[in-house]
Design an enzyme around this catalytic site. Sequence first.
Site, short mmCIF file in Angstrom:
data_model
loop_
_atom_site.label_atom_id
_atom_site.label_comp_id
_atom_site.label_asym_id
_atom_site.label_seq_id
_atom_site.Cartn_x
_atom_site.Cartn_y
_atom_site.Cartn_z
N THR A 108 -4.45 -17.28 3.85
CA THR A 108 -3.38 -17.92 3.08
C THR A 108 -2.38 -18.62 3.98
O THR A 108 -1.89 -19.71 3.66
CB THR A 108 -2.65 -16.86 2.22
OG1 THR A 108 -3.62 -16.16 1.44
CG2 THR A 108 -1.62 -17.51 1.32
N TYR A 194 -10.85 -6.39 7.28
CA TYR A 194 -10.89 -7.28 6.12
C TYR A 194 -12.33 -7.62 5.78
O TYR A 194 -13.04 -8.22 6.59
CB TYR A 194 -10.07 -8.54 6.46
CG TYR A 194 -9.96 -9.60 5.39
CD1 TYR A 194 -10.23 -9.34 4.07
CD2 TYR A 194 -9.53 -10.88 5.73
CE1 TYR A 194 -10.10 -10.33 3.09
CE2 TYR A 194 -9.38 -11.87 4.79
CZ TYR A 194 -9.67 -11.59 3.47
OH TYR A 194 -9.54 -12.57 2.51
N LYS A 222 -9.07 -3.98 3.70
CA LYS A 222 -8.80 -4.95 2.64
C LYS A 222 -10.16 -5.34 2.07
O LYS A 222 -10.96 -5.99 2.73
CB LYS A 222 -8.06 -6.18 3.18
CG LYS A 222 -7.82 -7.24 2.11
CD LYS A 222 -7.20 -8.50 2.69
CE LYS A 222 -7.04 -9.57 1.59
NZ LYS A 222 -6.51 -10.85 2.14
N ILE A 261 -3.22 -6.56 -0.98
CA ILE A 261 -2.82 -7.61 -0.05
C ILE A 261 -2.96 -8.89 -0.83
O ILE A 261 -4.07 -9.33 -1.16
CB ILE A 261 -3.68 -7.59 1.22
CG1 ILE A 261 -3.45 -6.28 1.97
CG2 ILE A 261 -3.33 -8.79 2.12
CD1 ILE A 261 -4.27 -6.12 3.24
#
Length: 365
Positions: A108, A194, A222, A261
Site C-alpha cells: 500500500t 506476510y 499476515k 493489517i
Amino acid sequence: MAALKGYGLCSMDSALQFPCPKLFNGYKRRSPKWVSPKAAVVPNFHLPMRSLEVKNRTNTDDIKALRVITAIKTPYLPDGRFDLEAYDDLVNIQIQNGAEGVIVGGTTGEGQLMSWDEHIMLIGHTVNCFGGSIKVIGNTGSNSTREAIHATEQGFAVGMHAALHINPYYGKTSIEGLIAHFQSVLHMGPTIIYNVPGRTGQDIPPRAIFKLSQNPNLAGVKECVGNKRVEEYTENGVVVWSGNDDECHDSRWDYGATGVISVTSNLVPGLMRKLMFEGRNSSLNSKLLPLMAWLFHEPNPIGINTALAQLGVSRPVFRLPYVPLPLSKRLEFVKLVKEIGREHFVGEKDVQALDDDDFILIGRY
C-alpha cells in the site's frame, strides 16, 4: 645513538638505531593470545540490536497484541518525491483514531517503487516522529535474501519496532529454501511474515510457519489465503492478522484472528478500530463491505491512492505504473462517502470526483 637502558636495539641502518619492540628488559615479549570478539561467539548476536536506546526496543509480545495495523499510504509531491507533510498528517490521523501500528513501505505504501535509501529513510522518519505513539513496522522483505538481511539490519538500526517479511516472489524457491530465507532475518527482532500468494505466486504452507514459530521473534502471520487458514493457525497458537479487509470482521470474531493489517483504515480508521475492538458488529461490517470492494476493484494501491486524492488529504500524484481509477469509479466513491458519512473519513475537505487532468503521473523521480 646511545642504547636505551632496558631496551634491545634494532639496527636497520648504521646511522639509525631504535628500540626493538620484541625485547623488553632483555626478554622476548610474548604476544597475548588472540581472543575472538564477543560478536563472533554469542548466538544470534546482531549489531543493530545492541543499541542502548530503550524507547523503541519492543518485545515480540507487544507486537502480537496489536489489533489495528494500518498499511499506510505514501503521498508524493508533484516531482515524485515524498510529501512528508502530508505523510505526517496521515500518520497523526491514524494515531488520533486508535490505530496501534503502521506498516511503512508495504504494498500500500509502494515500497516496491522506492529505492532502499528512500525506504529506510521513511522508516527512520516515522520512528523519529511517531515511534513513541504507534508501533512502526518496516517492510524490509525482499525476494533476495541478501537484500532482506541488509534492509532489516538498517530498519532495526533506525529504530523500527518490527519487520514485515514476504516470501521470495517471482524467482520462487523450495519450501526448505523459504524457511531458510526467513530464518536468516528472524533473529534480528520481532517479525511478521506476510502470506499473499496472489502477489508472490507461492503459498507459505502451515508446516513452514509452524517450524518458524519455534523462533520467539516470530510475532505472527499476515494471512491472505482465507479464514480456514486463519483458524488452523489460531488453533495451534500462532498469532494471525487478516490481510483481507473484507474478511477481517469474521476473522476476528469467528476464527480467532488477533486483528487486521488494513488498507481501508487509511480512510476510516475509527470505524476499523470499532470493528476490531467492540465485538461482533455485522451491521457495521456490511456497511463497509462496498467500500472495501471498491478499494480492491483494481490492484492495491490504485484504489486507496485515488480515494485519498479525492478526499484532499494527499496530492493526486501517482508514481507509475499506478494510474487513478476511471471517472465512473471516482463518482462511485463520492457516493460511498456520502452513504457511510463524510465525518467518518480522514481529512476535512469535501470529497470530489476530480477530473482526469487533475492527476499527475510520474515515471521518473
